[in-house]
Design an enzyme around this catalytic site. Sequence first.
Site, PDB file in Angstrom:
ATOM      1  N   TYR A 117      32.755  29.007  24.470  1.00 51.64           N
ATOM      2  CA  TYR A 117      34.824  29.185  25.069  1.00 51.64           C
ATOM      3  C   TYR A 117      35.663  28.312  24.961  1.00 51.64           C
ATOM      4  O   TYR A 117      36.474  29.395  24.321  1.00 51.64           O
ATOM      5  CB  TYR A 117      34.417  28.404  26.344  1.00 51.64           C
ATOM      6  N   LYS A 161      38.681  31.857  22.892  1.00 55.61           N
ATOM      7  CA  LYS A 161      40.157  31.414  24.200  1.00 55.61           C
ATOM      8  C   LYS A 161      40.809  30.985  22.717  1.00 55.61           C
ATOM      9  O   LYS A 161      42.062  30.879  22.207  1.00 55.61           O
ATOM     10  CB  LYS A 161      40.355  29.899  24.292  1.00 55.61           C
ATOM     11  N   ASP A 169      40.371  25.593  42.786  1.00 52.30           N
ATOM     12  CA  ASP A 169      38.843  26.292  43.398  1.00 52.30           C
ATOM     13  C   ASP A 169      40.316  27.211  44.497  1.00 52.30           C
ATOM     14  O   ASP A 169      39.578  26.100  45.638  1.00 52.30           O
ATOM     15  CB  ASP A 169      38.137  26.184  42.933  1.00 52.30           C
TER      16      ASP A 169
HETATM   17  N1  LIG Z   1      40.149  28.497  36.782  1.00 52.92           N
HETATM   18  C1  LIG Z   1      40.407  27.550  35.322  1.00 52.92           C
HETATM   19  O1  LIG Z   1      40.721  26.982  35.610  1.00 52.92           O
HETATM   20  C2  LIG Z   1      40.654  28.333  34.154  1.00 52.92           C
HETATM   21  C3  LIG Z   1      41.343  27.237  33.524  1.00 52.92           C
HETATM   22  C4  LIG Z   1      41.801  28.132  32.090  1.00 52.92           C
HETATM   23  C5  LIG Z   1      41.821  29.193  31.980  1.00 52.92           C
HETATM   24  N2  LIG Z   1      41.267  29.935  31.891  1.00 52.92           N
HETATM   25  C6  LIG Z   1      40.855  31.769  32.718  1.00 52.92           C
HETATM   26  O2  LIG Z   1      41.396  33.055  33.947  1.00 52.92           O
HETATM   27  C7  LIG Z   1      40.789  33.828  33.436  1.00 52.92           C
HETATM   28  C8  LIG Z   1      40.694  34.082  35.103  1.00 52.92           C
HETATM   29  O3  LIG Z   1      39.665  33.197  35.601  1.00 52.92           O
HETATM   30  P1  LIG Z   1      39.711  32.657  37.087  1.00 52.92           P
HETATM   31  O4  LIG Z   1      39.442  31.339  37.453  1.00 52.92           O
HETATM   32  O5  LIG Z   1      40.412  33.123  38.362  1.00 52.92           O
HETATM   33  O6  LIG Z   1      38.086  33.346  37.076  1.00 52.92           O
HETATM   34  P2  LIG Z   1      36.893  33.871  38.363  1.00 52.92           P
HETATM   35  O7  LIG Z   1      35.384  33.420  37.611  1.00 52.92           O
HETATM   36  O8  LIG Z   1      37.146  33.630  39.433  1.00 52.92           O
HETATM   37  O9  LIG Z   1      37.753  35.446  37.736  1.00 52.92           O
HETATM   38  C9  LIG Z   1      37.660  36.320  36.735  1.00 52.92           C
HETATM   39  C10 LIG Z   1      36.557  37.499  37.266  1.00 52.92           C
HETATM   40  O10 LIG Z   1      37.313  37.992  35.778  1.00 52.92           O
HETATM   41  C11 LIG Z   1      35.939  39.121  36.030  1.00 52.92           C
HETATM   42  N3  LIG Z   1      35.013  39.893  34.883  1.00 52.92           N
HETATM   43  C12 LIG Z   1      33.828  38.667  33.821  1.00 52.92           C
HETATM   44  N4  LIG Z   1      33.526  39.536  33.509  1.00 52.92           N
HETATM   45  C13 LIG Z   1      34.536  40.558  33.219  1.00 52.92           C
HETATM   46  C14 LIG Z   1      34.021  41.309  32.395  1.00 52.92           C
HETATM   47  N5  LIG Z   1      33.087  41.574  31.345  1.00 52.92           N
HETATM   48  N6  LIG Z   1      34.452  43.005  32.473  1.00 52.92           N
HETATM   49  C15 LIG Z   1      35.712  43.303  33.929  1.00 52.92           C
HETATM   50  N7  LIG Z   1      36.143  41.401  34.867  1.00 52.92           N
HETATM   51  C16 LIG Z   1      35.386  41.040  34.346  1.00 52.92           C
HETATM   52  C17 LIG Z   1      35.139  38.848  37.191  1.00 52.92           C
HETATM   53  O11 LIG Z   1      34.251  39.337  38.193  1.00 52.92           O
HETATM   54  C18 LIG Z   1      36.363  38.023  38.333  1.00 52.92           C
HETATM   55  O12 LIG Z   1      37.060  38.826  39.349  1.00 52.92           O
HETATM   56  C19 LIG Z   1      39.809  33.614  32.784  1.00 52.92           C
HETATM   57  O13 LIG Z   1      39.755  34.205  31.251  1.00 52.92           O
HETATM   58  C20 LIG Z   1      39.578  32.599  32.376  1.00 52.92           C
HETATM   59  O14 LIG Z   1      38.792  31.771  31.287  1.00 52.92           O
HETATM   60  C21 LIG Z   1      40.864  29.398  34.434  1.00 52.92           C
END
Ligand SMILES: NC(=O)c1ccc[n+]([C@@H]2O[C@H](COP(=O)([O-])OP(=O)(O)OC[C@H]3O[C@@H](n4cnc5c(N)ncnc54)[C@H](O)[C@@H]3O)[C@@H](O)[C@H]2O)c1
Length: 274
Positions: free
Chosen positions: A169, A173, A204
């Site tokens: 991861y 990133k 969440d």
């Molecule tokens: N939640 C956190 O704390 C956090 C922190 C930093 C960065 N992020 C980044 O933010 C972004 C969104 O995270 P989130 O918390 O909303 O996660 P999440 O899992 O709720 O949402 C991610 C979405 O991406 C979709 N997805 C996954 N693989 C895919 C693919 N191969 N093709 C198309 N769609 C796909 C999933 O179906 C899901 O709906 C991610 O890139 C994550 O790394 C999240």
Amino acid sequence: MRDDLSGVALVTGAARGIGRACAVALAESGFSLVLVDIGADTPEVPYPLGSESQLEYTRDLCLESGANTEIVLGDVRSAADVDAAIEVAIQRFGRLDAVVNCAGIVRPSGRSVDLVSEDDWATMLDINLTGPFRVLSAAARVMKRQGSGSIVNIASTAGLVGYRNFAGYVASKHGLVGLTKAAALDLAPHGVRVNAVCPGSVHDDPELESIMLGEVAAALELAGDHEQTFVRDQPSNALVRAQDVAETVVWLASERSRSVVGSVVTVDGGFTSR
Ligand SMILES: NC(=O)c1ccc[n+]([C@@H]2O[C@H](COP(=O)([O-])OP(=O)(O)OC[C@H]3O[C@@H](n4cnc5c(N)ncnc54)[C@H](O)[C@@H]3O)[C@@H](O)[C@H]2O)c1
């Protein structure tokens, strides 16, 4: 890109979480939308991904805000799926002003680097780094012709610092931050801006059906109230709200940030300032 925020934006990972928050914020700001998500589970990822019905719910929220909205089921691992999603924007709306590369996964993780399998590594890189590259390069071909556009990559504080037991991861990133800077230099002369947002630990939110912080906790085998564990690391004493990430994304997507090129904007409650 128009000053009145009446452009066309494509958001990947829009079924839930930060992608849903970005879609709704862009809709409320006046953008028309193409919302993309895999909409199904995949055997390489050990937790449920966004579903088709969740993507439809995000669309309904955007429609309620008055935004013209199309949804596309697509996997960012497939160049054909990515091209088809971009084509929907062109066929339906005639242009593409902003792209938010939000689709991403956080597991398989939870192992020391020497125990990470090559398959798990490849899955992480394919979705979190090569996926955004596919979307960015397909969008850039359209935006260069237009002479304008804004691409926002959702990276992470894991794009700036390391985290134990998250080598894939963290590498994906950091790669996305590097892609942001390199692509920004390539595309700036064509009027196309590329920037990244690095969220810290995001709450969440049940309204957004987010589960990622819980999945991080699962990878670390954290017991008890994991949100409290993450809050203790936050200088702000609070988790990040997905809506705050979305506000930053709307700003970067719009012409209001016209001089912001190749920037990496943290939205992390001070986590990486320590
Ligand atoms: N939640 C956190 O704390 C956090 C922190 C930093 C960065 N992020 C980044 O933010 C972004 C969104 O995270 P989130 O918390 O909303 O996660 P999440 O899992 O709720 O949402 C991610 C979405 O991406 C979709 N997805 C996954 N693989 C895919 C693919 N191969 N093709 C198309 N769609 C796909 C999933 O179906 C899901 O709906 C991610 O890139 C994550 O790394 C999240």
